[in-house]
Scaffold this motif. Sequence first.
Motif, PDB file in Angstrom:
ATOM      1  N   GLU A 293       1.813  -5.636 -16.096  1.00 28.53           N
ATOM      2  CA  GLU A 293       1.837  -6.986 -16.632  1.00 28.53           C
ATOM      3  C   GLU A 293       1.054  -7.140 -17.933  1.00 28.53           C
ATOM      4  O   GLU A 293       1.004  -8.232 -18.496  1.00 28.53           O
ATOM      5  CB  GLU A 293       1.285  -7.961 -15.583  1.00 28.53           C
ATOM      6  CG  GLU A 293       2.103  -7.985 -14.290  1.00 28.53           C
ATOM      7  CD  GLU A 293       1.538  -8.954 -13.271  1.00 28.53           C
ATOM      8  OE1 GLU A 293       0.527  -9.617 -13.589  1.00 28.53           O
ATOM      9  OE2 GLU A 293       2.102  -9.046 -12.169  1.00 28.53           O
ATOM     10  N   HIS A 294       0.438  -6.051 -18.409  1.00 28.59           N
ATOM     11  CA  HIS A 294      -0.344  -6.134 -19.644  1.00 28.59           C
ATOM     12  C   HIS A 294       0.591  -5.937 -20.833  1.00 28.59           C
ATOM     13  O   HIS A 294       1.164  -4.862 -21.022  1.00 28.59           O
ATOM     14  CB  HIS A 294      -1.447  -5.073 -19.651  1.00 28.59           C
ATOM     15  CG  HIS A 294      -2.520  -5.336 -20.664  1.00 28.59           C
ATOM     16  ND1 HIS A 294      -2.260  -5.356 -22.019  1.00 28.59           N
ATOM     17  CD2 HIS A 294      -3.850  -5.596 -20.532  1.00 28.59           C
ATOM     18  CE1 HIS A 294      -3.385  -5.605 -22.673  1.00 28.59           C
ATOM     19  NE2 HIS A 294      -4.349  -5.770 -21.787  1.00 28.59           N
ATOM     20  N   GLU A 295       0.708  -6.960 -21.651  1.00 25.76           N
ATOM     21  CA  GLU A 295       1.722  -6.978 -22.708  1.00 25.76           C
ATOM     22  C   GLU A 295       1.530  -5.871 -23.737  1.00 25.76           C
ATOM     23  O   GLU A 295       2.514  -5.340 -24.285  1.00 25.76           O
ATOM     24  CB  GLU A 295       1.686  -8.343 -23.406  1.00 25.76           C
ATOM     25  CG  GLU A 295       2.715  -8.516 -24.495  1.00 25.76           C
ATOM     26  CD  GLU A 295       2.644  -9.886 -25.145  1.00 25.76           C
ATOM     27  OE1 GLU A 295       3.405 -10.121 -26.099  1.00 25.76           O
ATOM     28  OE2 GLU A 295       1.817 -10.723 -24.687  1.00 25.76           O
ATOM     29  N   HIS A 296       0.294  -5.504 -24.037  1.00 28.85           N
ATOM     30  CA  HIS A 296       0.023  -4.592 -25.148  1.00 28.85           C
ATOM     31  C   HIS A 296      -0.377  -3.186 -24.697  1.00 28.85           C
ATOM     32  O   HIS A 296      -0.840  -2.393 -25.528  1.00 28.85           O
ATOM     33  CB  HIS A 296      -1.083  -5.177 -26.037  1.00 28.85           C
ATOM     34  CG  HIS A 296      -0.728  -6.510 -26.623  1.00 28.85           C
ATOM     35  ND1 HIS A 296       0.304  -6.687 -27.529  1.00 28.85           N
ATOM     36  CD2 HIS A 296      -1.259  -7.743 -26.408  1.00 28.85           C
ATOM     37  CE1 HIS A 296       0.384  -7.956 -27.855  1.00 28.85           C
ATOM     38  NE2 HIS A 296      -0.549  -8.626 -27.191  1.00 28.85           N
ATOM     39  N   VAL A 297      -0.243  -2.879 -23.441  1.00 29.52           N
ATOM     40  CA  VAL A 297      -0.576  -1.538 -22.940  1.00 29.52           C
ATOM     41  C   VAL A 297       0.703  -0.816 -22.552  1.00 29.52           C
ATOM     42  O   VAL A 297       1.446  -1.273 -21.680  1.00 29.52           O
ATOM     43  CB  VAL A 297      -1.526  -1.617 -21.724  1.00 29.52           C
ATOM     44  CG1 VAL A 297      -1.726  -0.220 -21.135  1.00 29.52           C
ATOM     45  CG2 VAL A 297      -2.876  -2.200 -22.141  1.00 29.52           C
ATOM     46  N   GLU A 298       0.938   0.309 -23.227  1.00 25.64           N
ATOM     47  CA  GLU A 298       2.047   1.182 -22.844  1.00 25.64           C
ATOM     48  C   GLU A 298       1.547   2.130 -21.760  1.00 25.64           C
ATOM     49  O   GLU A 298       0.453   2.702 -21.883  1.00 25.64           O
ATOM     50  CB  GLU A 298       2.555   1.979 -24.036  1.00 25.64           C
ATOM     51  CG  GLU A 298       3.730   2.876 -23.699  1.00 25.64           C
ATOM     52  CD  GLU A 298       4.246   3.651 -24.891  1.00 25.64           C
ATOM     53  OE1 GLU A 298       5.194   4.437 -24.702  1.00 25.64           O
ATOM     54  OE2 GLU A 298       3.703   3.487 -25.998  1.00 25.64           O
ATOM     55  N   VAL A 299       2.313   2.296 -20.707  1.00 27.10           N
ATOM     56  CA  VAL A 299       1.890   3.124 -19.568  1.00 27.10           C
ATOM     57  C   VAL A 299       2.811   4.330 -19.431  1.00 27.10           C
ATOM     58  O   VAL A 299       4.035   4.185 -19.359  1.00 27.10           O
ATOM     59  CB  VAL A 299       1.907   2.309 -18.253  1.00 27.10           C
ATOM     60  CG1 VAL A 299       1.462   3.193 -17.083  1.00 27.10           C
ATOM     61  CG2 VAL A 299       0.990   1.095 -18.367  1.00 27.10           C
ATOM     62  N   LEU A 300       2.198   5.510 -19.403  1.00 26.06           N
ATOM     63  CA  LEU A 300       2.911   6.752 -19.114  1.00 26.06           C
ATOM     64  C   LEU A 300       2.407   7.246 -17.763  1.00 26.06           C
ATOM     65  O   LEU A 300       1.197   7.436 -17.577  1.00 26.06           O
ATOM     66  CB  LEU A 300       2.660   7.795 -20.198  1.00 26.06           C
ATOM     67  CG  LEU A 300       3.055   7.399 -21.626  1.00 26.06           C
ATOM     68  CD1 LEU A 300       2.693   8.501 -22.607  1.00 26.06           C
ATOM     69  CD2 LEU A 300       4.535   7.079 -21.700  1.00 26.06           C
ATOM     70  N   PHE A 301       3.328   7.434 -16.833  1.00 29.47           N
ATOM     71  CA  PHE A 301       2.937   7.772 -15.464  1.00 29.47           C
ATOM     72  C   PHE A 301       3.274   9.227 -15.147  1.00 29.47           C
ATOM     73  O   PHE A 301       4.388   9.688 -15.406  1.00 29.47           O
ATOM     74  CB  PHE A 301       3.633   6.850 -14.467  1.00 29.47           C
ATOM     75  CG  PHE A 301       3.186   7.059 -13.042  1.00 29.47           C
ATOM     76  CD1 PHE A 301       1.945   6.622 -12.622  1.00 29.47           C
ATOM     77  CD2 PHE A 301       4.007   7.717 -12.141  1.00 29.47           C
ATOM     78  CE1 PHE A 301       1.521   6.822 -11.317  1.00 29.47           C
ATOM     79  CE2 PHE A 301       3.594   7.924 -10.839  1.00 29.47           C
ATOM     80  CZ  PHE A 301       2.349   7.472 -10.427  1.00 29.47           C
ATOM     81  N   ALA A 302       2.303   9.922 -14.564  1.00 29.94           N
ATOM     82  CA  ALA A 302       2.469  11.331 -14.193  1.00 29.94           C
ATOM     83  C   ALA A 302       3.126  11.439 -12.826  1.00 29.94           C
ATOM     84  O   ALA A 302       2.558  10.991 -11.826  1.00 29.94           O
ATOM     85  CB  ALA A 302       1.114  12.038 -14.179  1.00 29.94           C
ATOM     86  N   GLY A 303       4.318  12.004 -12.781  1.00 32.26           N
ATOM     87  CA  GLY A 303       4.974  12.215 -11.496  1.00 32.26           C
ATOM     88  C   GLY A 303       4.365  13.369 -10.730  1.00 32.26           C
ATOM     89  O   GLY A 303       3.491  14.082 -11.216  1.00 32.26           O
ATOM     90  N   GLY A 304       4.840  13.569  -9.527  1.00 34.25           N
ATOM     91  CA  GLY A 304       4.327  14.639  -8.676  1.00 34.25           C
ATOM     92  C   GLY A 304       4.359  14.226  -7.225  1.00 34.25           C
ATOM     93  O   GLY A 304       5.055  13.296  -6.835  1.00 34.25           O
ATOM     94  N   ARG A 305       3.575  14.912  -6.419  1.00 34.48           N
ATOM     95  CA  ARG A 305       3.504  14.627  -4.988  1.00 34.48           C
ATOM     96  C   ARG A 305       2.403  13.614  -4.715  1.00 34.48           C
ATOM     97  O   ARG A 305       1.314  13.695  -5.281  1.00 34.48           O
ATOM     98  CB  ARG A 305       3.220  15.929  -4.222  1.00 34.48           C
ATOM     99  CG  ARG A 305       3.124  15.754  -2.706  1.00 34.48           C
ATOM    100  CD  ARG A 305       3.227  17.106  -2.010  1.00 34.48           C
ATOM    101  NE  ARG A 305       2.217  18.043  -2.470  1.00 34.48           N
ATOM    102  CZ  ARG A 305       0.976  18.105  -1.979  1.00 34.48           C
ATOM    103  NH1 ARG A 305       0.604  17.285  -1.021  1.00 34.48           N
ATOM    104  NH2 ARG A 305       0.118  18.993  -2.424  1.00 34.48           N
TER     105      ARG A 305
END
Length: 249
Positions: free
Chosen positions: A130-142
Amino acid sequence: MLKEERFQIILKQLGIDQKVYLAGLSTLLNVSEDTIRRDIKELADQGLLKSVRGGAVPHSPGPHHFRDRMLYDNDQKQIIAKKALGFLKDDQVVLFDGGTSAMLIAQMLPKDLRLTVITNSFPIASLLEEHEHVEVLFAGGRLLKNSFVTIGSDTVQFFKKFRADICLLGICSIHTELGVTGPHYEESEVKRAMIGASKEVIALATTEKLGTAEAYYVCPTDQLSVIITDQPADNDEFKIYNDLGIRMV
């Protein structure tokens, strides 16, 4: 002296000195070092201390499951999170690990702050949605279910793709001789990858975690740039970390 009495003395001495040695305990209790070694092994098997070469150090206090950690030492973690905000600037790339202190920082981010956040934490990724100015990159995995983070080789390889400005690293245990350690092997592997991908590593740790150790090695203590605690930076007990070149905040 009964074995249980020796146990009480060993644990009391450990609470006072934060480290005990076989030779010193042997003299104090008037028994052989082999007897002390067996006592320490039994106490370690009960989870009451961490056995190391030549003696023992305390385990990190507090729960390991994420839900329990959210409520544990929350006031102290609020202090840590507010201090950490001072290190965050517009347009930084920041790694957030899965600790509860890191989650509090994510909750407190100013609404106009522009960041790229890279994380393996489901709760943090959800908060920043919900943070308008934060780009989020998420690390996949188990999924590591008791921590709500991803782990494994895919997660480690993901973090190796980046050169972040800062890593905000939740810490289970820091010891000046034994380094940064954690209770889970694969999660410690991920933390090590995050450290290797960052210009600056900021450890988030309540003071009770200093001088403790767990089973799985993350990095040497002097690889940390900053340790943010819940206590004032001029605490006399912090000198040992200042001597390693670490800034205490």
